[in-house]
Design a protein around this motif. Sequence first.
Motif, PDB file in Angstrom:
ATOM      1  N   GLU A 109     -17.524  37.116 -40.700  1.00  0.00           N
ATOM      2  CA  GLU A 109     -16.568  36.195 -40.289  1.00  0.00           C
ATOM      3  C   GLU A 109     -15.372  36.503 -40.450  1.00  0.00           C
ATOM      4  O   GLU A 109     -14.982  36.910 -41.821  1.00  0.00           O
ATOM      5  N   LEU A 110     -14.354  36.418 -39.586  1.00  0.00           N
ATOM      6  CA  LEU A 110     -12.918  36.877 -39.740  1.00  0.00           C
ATOM      7  C   LEU A 110     -12.483  35.738 -40.786  1.00  0.00           C
ATOM      8  O   LEU A 110     -12.530  34.667 -40.732  1.00  0.00           O
ATOM      9  N   GLY A 111     -11.810  36.241 -41.545  1.00  0.00           N
ATOM     10  CA  GLY A 111     -10.756  35.325 -42.535  1.00  0.00           C
ATOM     11  C   GLY A 111     -11.717  35.126 -43.777  1.00  0.00           C
ATOM     12  O   GLY A 111     -11.148  35.070 -44.955  1.00  0.00           O
ATOM     13  N   THR A 112     -12.873  34.738 -43.643  1.00  0.00           N
ATOM     14  CA  THR A 112     -13.739  34.408 -44.938  1.00  0.00           C
ATOM     15  C   THR A 112     -14.445  35.659 -45.560  1.00  0.00           C
ATOM     16  O   THR A 112     -14.738  35.844 -46.730  1.00  0.00           O
ATOM     17  N   GLY A 113     -14.729  36.708 -44.656  1.00  0.00           N
ATOM     18  CA  GLY A 113     -15.616  37.699 -45.039  1.00  0.00           C
ATOM     19  C   GLY A 113     -17.081  37.490 -45.199  1.00  0.00           C
ATOM     20  O   GLY A 113     -17.814  38.143 -45.860  1.00  0.00           O
ATOM     21  N   LEU A 114     -17.494  36.265 -44.536  1.00  0.00           N
ATOM     22  CA  LEU A 114     -18.903  35.694 -44.915  1.00  0.00           C
ATOM     23  C   LEU A 114     -19.609  36.406 -43.876  1.00  0.00           C
ATOM     24  O   LEU A 114     -19.535  36.682 -42.783  1.00  0.00           O
ATOM     25  N   ARG A 115     -21.078  36.771 -44.334  1.00  0.00           N
ATOM     26  CA  ARG A 115     -22.165  37.119 -43.544  1.00  0.00           C
ATOM     27  C   ARG A 115     -22.478  35.893 -42.715  1.00  0.00           C
ATOM     28  O   ARG A 115     -22.458  34.456 -43.045  1.00  0.00           O
ATOM     29  N   MET A 116     -23.200  36.051 -41.487  1.00  0.00           N
ATOM     30  CA  MET A 116     -23.783  34.927 -40.769  1.00  0.00           C
ATOM     31  C   MET A 116     -24.523  34.174 -41.569  1.00  0.00           C
ATOM     32  O   MET A 116     -24.484  32.617 -41.350  1.00  0.00           O
ATOM     33  N   SER A 117     -25.604  34.491 -42.380  1.00  0.00           N
ATOM     34  CA  SER A 117     -26.427  33.559 -42.975  1.00  0.00           C
ATOM     35  C   SER A 117     -25.491  32.685 -43.916  1.00  0.00           C
ATOM     36  O   SER A 117     -25.837  31.390 -44.141  1.00  0.00           O
ATOM     37  N   CYS A 286     -14.586  44.700 -36.450  1.00  0.00           N
ATOM     38  CA  CYS A 286     -14.251  45.577 -37.385  1.00  0.00           C
ATOM     39  C   CYS A 286     -13.192  45.328 -38.364  1.00  0.00           C
ATOM     40  O   CYS A 286     -13.186  45.690 -39.483  1.00  0.00           O
ATOM     41  N   HIS A 287     -12.451  44.221 -37.987  1.00  0.00           N
ATOM     42  CA  HIS A 287     -11.186  43.971 -38.932  1.00  0.00           C
ATOM     43  C   HIS A 287     -11.859  43.334 -39.985  1.00  0.00           C
ATOM     44  O   HIS A 287     -11.680  43.610 -41.368  1.00  0.00           O
ATOM     45  N   SER A 288     -12.921  42.451 -39.855  1.00  0.00           N
ATOM     46  CA  SER A 288     -13.548  41.672 -40.955  1.00  0.00           C
ATOM     47  C   SER A 288     -14.363  42.664 -41.855  1.00  0.00           C
ATOM     48  O   SER A 288     -14.510  42.549 -43.069  1.00  0.00           O
ATOM     49  N   VAL A 289     -15.067  43.521 -41.222  1.00  0.00           N
ATOM     50  CA  VAL A 289     -15.860  44.556 -42.067  1.00  0.00           C
ATOM     51  C   VAL A 289     -14.683  45.381 -43.058  1.00  0.00           C
ATOM     52  O   VAL A 289     -15.173  45.537 -44.164  1.00  0.00           O
ATOM     53  N   LEU A 290     -13.560  45.893 -42.367  1.00  0.00           N
ATOM     54  CA  LEU A 290     -12.900  46.499 -43.199  1.00  0.00           C
ATOM     55  C   LEU A 290     -12.436  45.729 -44.287  1.00  0.00           C
ATOM     56  O   LEU A 290     -12.143  46.354 -45.295  1.00  0.00           O
ATOM     57  N   GLU A 291     -12.050  44.489 -43.877  1.00  0.00           N
ATOM     58  CA  GLU A 291     -11.538  43.684 -44.967  1.00  0.00           C
ATOM     59  C   GLU A 291     -12.513  43.527 -46.178  1.00  0.00           C
ATOM     60  O   GLU A 291     -12.058  43.604 -47.267  1.00  0.00           O
ATOM     61  N   ASN A 296     -14.089  44.803 -51.832  1.00  0.00           N
ATOM     62  CA  ASN A 296     -14.948  45.378 -52.794  1.00  0.00           C
ATOM     63  C   ASN A 296     -14.656  46.914 -53.075  1.00  0.00           C
ATOM     64  O   ASN A 296     -15.484  47.500 -53.688  1.00  0.00           O
ATOM     65  N   GLU A 297     -13.451  47.371 -52.849  1.00  0.00           N
ATOM     66  CA  GLU A 297     -13.302  48.894 -53.247  1.00  0.00           C
ATOM     67  C   GLU A 297     -14.146  49.743 -52.776  1.00  0.00           C
ATOM     68  O   GLU A 297     -14.168  50.869 -53.452  1.00  0.00           O
ATOM     69  N   VAL A 298     -14.689  49.520 -51.477  1.00  0.00           N
ATOM     70  CA  VAL A 298     -15.442  50.591 -50.835  1.00  0.00           C
ATOM     71  C   VAL A 298     -14.638  51.351 -49.883  1.00  0.00           C
ATOM     72  O   VAL A 298     -13.896  50.762 -48.919  1.00  0.00           O
ATOM     73  N   ASP A 299     -14.800  52.684 -49.699  1.00  0.00           N
ATOM     74  CA  ASP A 299     -14.184  53.487 -48.808  1.00  0.00           C
ATOM     75  C   ASP A 299     -14.789  53.600 -47.632  1.00  0.00           C
ATOM     76  O   ASP A 299     -16.115  54.009 -47.705  1.00  0.00           O
ATOM     77  N   MET A 300     -14.412  53.339 -46.577  1.00  0.00           N
ATOM     78  CA  MET A 300     -14.797  53.165 -45.258  1.00  0.00           C
ATOM     79  C   MET A 300     -13.754  53.839 -44.039  1.00  0.00           C
ATOM     80  O   MET A 300     -13.391  53.153 -43.310  1.00  0.00           O
ATOM     81  N   PRO A 301     -13.641  55.115 -44.039  1.00  0.00           N
ATOM     82  CA  PRO A 301     -12.825  55.911 -43.267  1.00  0.00           C
ATOM     83  C   PRO A 301     -13.199  55.529 -41.688  1.00  0.00           C
ATOM     84  O   PRO A 301     -12.104  55.494 -40.912  1.00  0.00           O
TER      85      PRO A 301
END
Length: 333
Positions: A109-117, A286-291, A296-301
């Motif tokens: 989810e955009l804005g919250t970073g929540l998964r659908m569940s 893609c924006h919410s995944v990158l956020e 969580n300080e994960v590199d996702m080039p």
Amino acid sequence: MTTAAVFGSGSWGTAFAAILADAGCTVRLQGRRQELVDRINRDRVNADYLPELSLPDGIRATTDPAEAADGADLVVLAIPSQTLRDNLATWADVLPGDAPVVSLMKGIELGTGLRMSEVISEAGHVEPDRVAVVSGPNLAREIAAKQPAASVVACADIGTAEVVAQACAAPYFRPYTQTDVVGTEIGGAVKNVVALAAGMAEGLGFGDNTKSTIITRGLAETARLSEALGADPATLMGLAGVGDLIATCMSPLSRNHSFGLNLGRGMSVAEVVAVTKQTAEGVKSCHSVLELALRNEVDMPLATGVTAVVEQGVHPRQVAEALMGRPRKHERQ
């Protein structure tokens, strides 16, 4: 006999309704447009999304959420991920208080970073142990053709997962159960972004070596994010991880792959939407995944590059050159 309510009459919602009916369930399919619902009930075909699928007699369509949910033993949500919260604001009061709620959606989810569940639990007031996630290599048109396929039903409560799996175990659809909801959902969300990248590579004229590289490095990015969120790494080696990733990245039936293909050929996001009349889930997520990765300080080039194409209009060839020019490192870093 199990009664299932399926909210969402698009391609995957319709195909999954057919799976449930072929598995022996009575199904109520909820759609927004009265004319579409009327045609489904009259002609036994969803001509707008899956015209090749003759719907089983056990499916009836309605525009009324309360009618769809009334007495349902199982509720399935199959709508665009970024519309889920708004829809649940309307649907929450009609959802049965004890039925499993199944998510077919793949996004963050955009804005919250929540998964659908998590959105279902929060906005739909559904206990987490009643929320199940179905994910795997399940291209709707192949399901509609009743070609053999398998999927994962993940739920924090294994008993709920078994109930859902039993309800959708059709002769051509084999569900497996597990409890790693986080890994299952992250695999489903990130693969859409990776599929955009694979489509872009094909659109640029690159071959299977390039696409294989993207799939493999995309899987590495997915695994890093999943582990950071507490998922089981083994989940990404299964149907909800590498299985779904391969199908979505390689098949011309994949909306995300096809969308990326057009971007690679030089079209803008707006131009692709204008031509296809559809927006791929990865474009929205893609924006919410990158956020979520940055948080969580994960590199996702790869996800960073796809987001640059989608949001900033960067040419895919520039992204490819930037990825190839990154500092070398150990493969597992």
